[in-house]
Scaffold this active site. Structure first.
Site, PDB file in Angstrom:
ATOM      1  N   HIS A 336       0.922  -1.226  -0.123  1.00 38.88           N
ATOM      2  CA  HIS A 336      -0.094  -0.201   0.038  1.00 38.88           C
ATOM      3  C   HIS A 336       0.884   1.357   0.106  1.00 38.88           C
ATOM      4  O   HIS A 336       0.702   2.071  -0.771  1.00 38.88           O
ATOM      5  CB  HIS A 336      -0.961   0.001   1.093  1.00 38.88           C
ATOM      6  CG  HIS A 336      -1.688   1.236   1.304  1.00 38.88           C
ATOM      7  ND1 HIS A 336      -2.984   1.146   0.884  1.00 38.88           N
ATOM      8  CD2 HIS A 336      -1.309   2.252   1.958  1.00 38.88           C
ATOM      9  CE1 HIS A 336      -3.405   2.545   1.145  1.00 38.88           C
ATOM     10  NE2 HIS A 336      -2.447   3.313   1.856  1.00 38.88           N
ATOM     11  N   GLU A 337       1.831   1.199   0.965  1.00 39.05           N
ATOM     12  CA  GLU A 337       2.669   2.440   1.079  1.00 39.05           C
ATOM     13  C   GLU A 337       3.488   2.589  -0.266  1.00 39.05           C
ATOM     14  O   GLU A 337       3.580   3.900  -0.308  1.00 39.05           O
ATOM     15  CB  GLU A 337       3.265   2.543   2.513  1.00 39.05           C
ATOM     16  CG  GLU A 337       2.659   2.624   3.596  1.00 39.05           C
ATOM     17  CD  GLU A 337       1.810   3.897   3.820  1.00 39.05           C
ATOM     18  OE1 GLU A 337       2.055   4.842   3.060  1.00 39.05           O
ATOM     19  OE2 GLU A 337       0.836   3.729   4.538  1.00 39.05           O
ATOM     20  N   HIS A 340       1.783   4.165  -2.746  1.00 41.65           N
ATOM     21  CA  HIS A 340       1.871   5.967  -2.937  1.00 41.65           C
ATOM     22  C   HIS A 340       3.255   6.409  -3.419  1.00 41.65           C
ATOM     23  O   HIS A 340       3.153   7.336  -4.308  1.00 41.65           O
ATOM     24  CB  HIS A 340       1.715   6.211  -1.322  1.00 41.65           C
ATOM     25  CG  HIS A 340       0.581   6.239  -1.039  1.00 41.65           C
ATOM     26  ND1 HIS A 340      -0.612   7.094  -1.443  1.00 41.65           N
ATOM     27  CD2 HIS A 340      -0.269   5.706   0.252  1.00 41.65           C
ATOM     28  CE1 HIS A 340      -1.886   6.734  -0.691  1.00 41.65           C
ATOM     29  NE2 HIS A 340      -1.457   5.878   0.358  1.00 41.65           N
ATOM     30  N   HIS A 343       3.362   5.934  -7.101  1.00 40.45           N
ATOM     31  CA  HIS A 343       2.496   7.300  -7.819  1.00 40.45           C
ATOM     32  C   HIS A 343       3.525   8.248  -8.077  1.00 40.45           C
ATOM     33  O   HIS A 343       3.190   9.163  -9.013  1.00 40.45           O
ATOM     34  CB  HIS A 343       1.343   7.279  -6.702  1.00 40.45           C
ATOM     35  CG  HIS A 343       0.559   8.354  -7.536  1.00 40.45           C
ATOM     36  ND1 HIS A 343      -0.675   9.068  -6.675  1.00 40.45           N
ATOM     37  CD2 HIS A 343       0.062   8.815  -8.646  1.00 40.45           C
ATOM     38  CE1 HIS A 343      -1.326   9.752  -7.530  1.00 40.45           C
ATOM     39  NE2 HIS A 343      -0.902   9.621  -8.708  1.00 40.45           N
TER      40      HIS A 343
END
Length: 373
Positions: A336-337, A340, A343
């Protein structure tokens, strides 16, 4: 204000395209939310309130992770051995949500989350100052202030979306709840209800059952280094980019166990840098997060300013030659991190105001799910 005139007119001295107009509107929204349109006395008050909100929020977050001390007599003798003690007090430092003993989970849950004035004071201060700040800059509430340029556009629509989501998911939850209660009854045939301290433990148990293995049996296959290498190969297969560990000076890093990754294209072009601060330290803030040091943007000469971000997690550091071994929840959080972070790495925005996590949060999460599902 000149910016407002430009936004209202849709044109500046130089020609503007849709990207320019969009970013100009975002700038105006941020400036107005910060009170730039107010008189000087009120602008100074906005600065003071912002500082108070930030300080109170940090204090509250820190205190949420502090251990709780209760009189030893409040804890049943049968479960006292599961907790630390300083003699007169039982010390509970977390929810102990993975404890097989339900009485231990319940005691930890009730004590660790009991109302605590030490925590409530900064929370109340933060909420009060948020409200005063919102009113000062022209909004009815903090929710309306921060949701003005969100995907849904207002706090009311966000609330409506959450209510609709809750309604639509309820049948699925009822089905899952029955499965978890059946699983609980395998350990306690007299169980009639699920409680908040049950769900994490039972969901972990269900995953282990479905995988037909205990966490201790698979964790040896998932050392942190292998997970990072797997992420690099995953991104190479999807985006044709890969990770390279870079040399870094002492001035570049803030702890000995932080390392610097470059994200490189197939042509070996550096697309961005990720500073990986992955291990627990006594002086480190607790929440897992990703944040930007430098946003990516197009420079006037046509080159690109690469993004630089920090991936801050809290895994157990290697000990006695044994690497950090990951369970499924930790792997999920790492993905998940890292979503980020990637991205930020892969975007090539003209303005850093809309790079990485500066975008709408809903759009960001959609990007992560598409990337890593």
């Amino acid at each position: 204000m000149a910016l407002k005139k430009v936004v209202d007119a849709g044109q500046d001295v130089k020609p503007m395209d849709d990207i320019d107009r969009y970013v100009a509107r975002l700038f105006l929204v941020d400036f107005e939310a910060a009170g730039i349109h107010l008189e000087e006395r009120k602008r100074k008050e906005v600065v003071k309130l912002n500082a108070k909100v930030l300080a109170a929020g940090m204090t509250f977050s820190r205190r949420c992770y502090e251990p709780h001390y209760v009189d030893a007599g409040m804890i049943p003798d049968a479960i006292k051995p599961y907790f630390h003690s300083d003699g007169k007090h039982i010390v509970i430092g977390n929810l102990m949500s993975d404890a097989p003993n339900e009485a231990v989970r319940e005691a930890a849950y009730r004590v660790f989350l009991m109302p605590d004035q030490h925590q409530l004071e900064p929370l109340q201060e933060m909420l009060t100052n948020r409200f005063h700040l919102a009113k000062l800059v022209g909004f009815s509430s903090h929710s309306d202030r921060i949701s003005r340029e969100s995907v849904l556009g207002s706090a009311g629509k966000i609330e409506q979306f959450l209510e609709t989501l809750s309604h639509n998911l309820r049948p699925h939850w009822e089905s899952n709840k029955k499965e978890l209660l059946d699983l609980k009854r395998q350990e306690n045939p007299r169980a009639t209800s699920l409680y908040p301290w049950d769900t994490t433990y039972l969901m972990t148990l269900a995953r282990s059952r479905d995988a037909d293995t205990e966490a201790s049996q698979y964790m040896s296959y998932f050392p942190l280094g292998a997970c990072m290498d797997g992420l690099s190969r995953l991104f190479e297969s999807i985006y044709d980019v890969h990770f390279v560990i870079e040399d870094a000076s002492d001035e570049d890093l803030w702890a000995a166990d932080v390392y610097k990754l470059s994200v490189r294209s197939a042509e070996d072009e550096v697309l961005g840098l990720i500073y990986c601060d992955l291990y627990q330290r006594p002086d480190k803030s607790s929440p897992d997060c990703h944040f930007s040091i430098q946003g990516g943007r197009r420079l006037p000469d046509g080159s690109y300013q690469i993004p630089k971000v920090v991936l801050s997690l809290n895994y157990e550091p290697p000990q006695s030659g044994v690497p950090c071994l990951m369970n499924f929840d930790q792997i999920d959080n790492l993905f998940h991190e890292m979503g980020h972070a990637m991205h930020s790495m892969l975007g090539r925005t003209r303005y850093q105001h809309v790079t990485g996590r500066s975008l709408s949060r809903l759009i960001i999460l959609i990007c992560i799910f598409v990337c890593l599902s």
